[in-house]
Motif scaffolding. Structure first.
Motif, PDB file in Angstrom:
ATOM      1  N   ILE A  82     -63.702  26.368  17.301  1.00 19.29           N
ATOM      2  CA  ILE A  82     -62.606  26.773  18.303  1.00 19.29           C
ATOM      3  C   ILE A  82     -61.877  28.004  17.682  1.00 19.29           C
ATOM      4  CG2 ILE A  82     -60.376  26.284  19.433  1.00 19.29           C
ATOM      5  CD1 ILE A  82     -61.484  23.359  19.325  1.00 19.29           C
ATOM      6  N   LEU A  85     -64.498  31.117  17.449  1.00 19.21           N
ATOM      7  CA  LEU A  85     -64.665  31.975  18.583  1.00 19.21           C
ATOM      8  C   LEU A  85     -63.556  32.256  19.382  1.00 19.21           C
ATOM      9  CD1 LEU A  85     -67.546  29.499  19.368  1.00 19.21           C
ATOM     10  CD2 LEU A  85     -67.776  31.794  18.513  1.00 19.21           C
ATOM     11  N   SER A  86     -62.513  32.336  19.012  1.00 23.48           N
ATOM     12  CA  SER A  86     -61.150  32.571  19.845  1.00 23.48           C
ATOM     13  C   SER A  86     -60.032  33.126  19.097  1.00 23.48           C
ATOM     14  CB  SER A  86     -60.700  31.403  20.750  1.00 23.48           C
ATOM     15  OG  SER A  86     -59.773  31.764  21.349  1.00 23.48           O
ATOM     16  N   ARG A  87     -59.603  34.338  19.164  1.00 23.62           N
ATOM     17  CA  ARG A  87     -58.763  34.850  18.305  1.00 23.62           C
ATOM     18  C   ARG A  87     -57.409  34.345  18.558  1.00 23.62           C
ATOM     19  NH1 ARG A  87     -58.487  38.099  14.004  1.00 23.62           N
ATOM     20  NH2 ARG A  87     -60.216  39.434  14.733  1.00 23.62           N
ATOM     21  N   MET A  88     -57.183  34.025  19.973  1.00 23.28           N
ATOM     22  CA  MET A  88     -55.853  33.281  20.507  1.00 23.28           C
ATOM     23  C   MET A  88     -55.632  32.227  19.656  1.00 23.28           C
ATOM     24  SD  MET A  88     -54.413  32.737  24.210  1.00 23.28           S
ATOM     25  CE  MET A  88     -55.420  31.384  24.522  1.00 23.28           C
ATOM     26  N   MET A  89     -56.802  31.142  19.556  1.00 24.21           N
ATOM     27  CA  MET A  89     -56.685  29.768  19.287  1.00 24.21           C
ATOM     28  C   MET A  89     -56.524  29.751  17.650  1.00 24.21           C
ATOM     29  SD  MET A  89     -56.477  27.872  21.659  1.00 24.21           S
ATOM     30  CE  MET A  89     -56.666  26.423  20.771  1.00 24.21           C
ATOM     31  N   ASN A  90     -57.139  30.838  17.027  1.00 20.03           N
ATOM     32  CA  ASN A  90     -57.093  31.174  15.629  1.00 20.03           C
ATOM     33  C   ASN A  90     -55.675  31.350  15.277  1.00 20.03           C
ATOM     34  OD1 ASN A  90     -58.467  31.639  12.826  1.00 20.03           O
ATOM     35  ND2 ASN A  90     -57.408  33.287  13.071  1.00 20.03           N
ATOM     36  N   ASP A  91     -54.893  32.027  15.968  1.00 18.92           N
ATOM     37  CA  ASP A  91     -53.656  32.673  15.711  1.00 18.92           C
ATOM     38  C   ASP A  91     -52.806  31.257  16.084  1.00 18.92           C
ATOM     39  OD1 ASP A  91     -54.504  35.087  15.040  1.00 18.92           O
ATOM     40  OD2 ASP A  91     -53.781  36.032  17.107  1.00 18.92           O
ATOM     41  N   SER A 145     -65.991  34.063  12.633  1.00 18.67           N
ATOM     42  CA  SER A 145     -65.301  35.109  12.818  1.00 18.67           C
ATOM     43  C   SER A 145     -65.495  36.224  12.273  1.00 18.67           C
ATOM     44  CB  SER A 145     -63.797  34.888  12.628  1.00 18.67           C
ATOM     45  OG  SER A 145     -63.457  34.747  11.126  1.00 18.67           O
ATOM     46  N   ARG A 162     -74.275  33.683  25.635  1.00 16.94           N
ATOM     47  CA  ARG A 162     -73.456  33.279  24.393  1.00 16.94           C
ATOM     48  C   ARG A 162     -73.688  32.234  23.484  1.00 16.94           C
ATOM     49  NH1 ARG A 162     -67.114  33.786  25.760  1.00 16.94           N
ATOM     50  NH2 ARG A 162     -66.961  33.902  23.508  1.00 16.94           N
TER      51      ARG A 162
END
Length: 256
Positions: A82, A85-91, A145, A162
């Motif tokens: 998660i 694959l997702s910059r927002m979820m990483n932040d 990432s 994807r």
């Protein structure tokens, strides 16, 4: 077909023998009695005298550790996917994971024991999981990432979905990082298991046997428990090494 690499077998064994010899010589040189520092020669009688307790409690510690480690692999991998694959979820998730991991787990054990009174197996597995999933999640997230955007662009231009990009390129790329983190998680899972067995004792596991030796001032028994824990950790570590050779052997750097 390659033969057995005896260097990888003999070298670790020789290192352990040298370590034990230095330990024995140092205790003899200092003249320490067993209630100050037990020597390796003092440990075998303790192992033999309590051999059935060692067998039973080693199994209790091992299976709880393996269950907690298995949960950490599943949850850590999912979280890493998660985040990777997702910059927002990483932040969003990374600060939470770092903050949670910074909390000393010895302070969490009494809380867990109060929340789930009498659920000793569950408590032990839970703490082993809590202390070992973080490196797996971070390693998978970093591996995903850092996937080169050129690969994605080329595969997308060829019509790959994807999911295909993830399954064929991204996931295999994370395997070296994953197994590197799993080697760390193995030792952390043992720490979590023994924290519960010592801080919230329930009469089972090597941590409980260690606590019994401490109460009885049986220092050879205490050191024998520590050696048993080390051997179990080495055993699981080499299982991970074998799995790494099977699934990610292509990433191993070989001398030219």
């Amino acid at each position: 077909m390659t033969g057995i690499n005896w260097q990888k077998i003999v070298t670790p064994i020789l290192a352990i023998v040298i370590f034990l010899a230095i330990w024995e010589a140092w205790v003899w040189y200092k003249g320490w009695p067993t209630y100050v520092m037990a020597a390796p020669s003092d440990l075998w009688p303790a192992f033999w005298r309590f051999r059935w307790l060692f067998l039973e409690n080693s199994w209790q510690t091992l299976w709880r550790t393996m269950v907690g480690l298995g949960l950490s692999v599943i949850v850590g991998t999912l979280l890493g996917m998660i985040m990777g694959l997702s910059r927002m979820m990483n932040d969003a998730l990374y600060p939470l994971l770092v903050g949670f991991n910074a909390i000393p787990k010895a302070t969490v054990v009494p809380i867990v024991a109060l929340l789930f009174i009498g659920q000793h197996d569950f408590n032990t597995v839970l703490v082993a999981f809590m202390i070992s999933f973080f490196p797996i999640a971070v390693s998978v997230a970093i591996g995903l990432s850092t996937l080169e955007p050129e690969y994605r662009d080329i595969l997308r231009s060829l019509g790959a979905s994807r999911f295909t990009i993830f399954w064929k390129i991204a996931l295999p790329k994370t395997l070296p990082e994953f197994f590197g983190a799993l080697k760390v998680a193995v030792t952390l899972a043992f720490i979590g298991t023994n924290l519960v067995e010592i801080v919230a004792p329930h009469g089972r596991g090597l941590g409980s046997l260690f606590d019994s030796g401490r109460i009885a001032s049986n220092y050879p028994l205490m050191f024998a428990v520590l050696i048993a824990l080390a051997l179990l950790g080495i055993f699981l570590y080499y299982i991970v090494v074998i799995l790494e050779r099977i699934f990610a052997g292509w990433a191993e750097r070989r001398p030219t």
